[in-house]
Design a protein around this motif. Structure first.
Motif, short mmCIF file in Angstrom:
data_model
loop_
_atom_site.label_atom_id
_atom_site.label_comp_id
_atom_site.label_asym_id
_atom_site.label_seq_id
_atom_site.Cartn_x
_atom_site.Cartn_y
_atom_site.Cartn_z
N LEU A 1 0.83 -1.20 0.00
CA LEU A 1 0.00 0.00 0.00
C LEU A 1 0.86 1.25 0.00
N ARG B 1 -3.60 3.03 -1.07
CA ARG B 1 -3.90 2.42 -2.36
C ARG B 1 -2.96 1.26 -2.62
N LEU B 2 -3.51 0.21 -3.21
CA LEU B 2 -2.72 -0.96 -3.57
C LEU B 2 -1.79 -0.60 -4.73
N LYS C 1 0.66 -2.76 -5.99
CA LYS C 1 1.04 -3.96 -6.73
C LYS C 1 0.14 -5.09 -6.24
N PHE C 2 -0.32 -5.93 -7.18
CA PHE C 2 -1.10 -7.08 -6.77
C PHE C 2 -0.13 -8.17 -6.33
N ALA D 1 -5.36 -8.79 0.09
CA ALA D 1 -5.53 -7.59 -0.74
C ALA D 1 -6.97 -7.51 -1.27
N LEU E 1 -9.79 -4.62 -0.58
CA LEU E 1 -10.52 -3.90 -1.62
C LEU E 1 -12.04 -4.11 -1.48
N TRP F 1 -8.60 2.89 -5.50
CA TRP F 1 -7.90 2.17 -4.44
C TRP F 1 -6.74 1.32 -4.93
N HIS F 2 -6.29 1.56 -6.18
CA HIS F 2 -5.05 0.93 -6.62
C HIS F 2 -4.37 1.86 -7.62
N THR F 3 -3.08 1.65 -7.82
CA THR F 3 -2.30 2.58 -8.65
C THR F 3 -1.78 1.95 -9.94
N LEU G 1 -8.69 -6.91 -11.18
CA LEU G 1 -9.12 -6.89 -9.78
C LEU G 1 -10.60 -7.25 -9.67
#
Length: 102
Positions: free
Chosen positions: A8, A13-14, A16-17, A27, A31, A53-55, A62
């Motif tokens: 994070l 924000r996430l 990387k998965f 993760a 989310l 919520w992710h970059t 997702l």
């Protein structure tokens, strides 16, 4: 074991998965917790929320993972999504165990 915090950014924000299944599940639960349990979402709304919520710019992956791992349910046409009832029940049980906020 790594913490989800390692994935994070400072805004939560996430970035990387995760590659390992247990951390992926953490993760995805994180989310899924961003969705309101009492409403349905159009696919566009799901993508929009996930983008907040992710970059790394992959809301489709997702969204599919949230559905495939039973965090989200969708209608037979794939147009409307909502949190899985089992996940919502788990959230409610966790909140009850934690007690009222002070």
């Amino acid at each position: 074991m790594k913490s989800l915090n390692n994935f994070l950014d400072p805004e939560g924000r996430l970035v990387k998965f995760p590659s390992k299944r247990p951390m992926q599940m953490e993760a995805l639960a994180y989310l899924a917790g961003k969705f309101s349990p009492d409403r349905e979402y159009a696919e566009r709304e799901v993508n929009g929320l996930l983008l907040e919520w992710h970059t790394f710019g992959d809301p489709a992956t997702l969204r599919r993972e949230l559905y495939d791992r039973c965090f989200l349910d969708r209608d037979p046409y794939g147009k409307r999504y909502r949190l899985n009832e089992g996940f919502v029940k788990g959230l409610a049980e966790t909140a009850a165990e934690d007690g009222p906020e002070s």
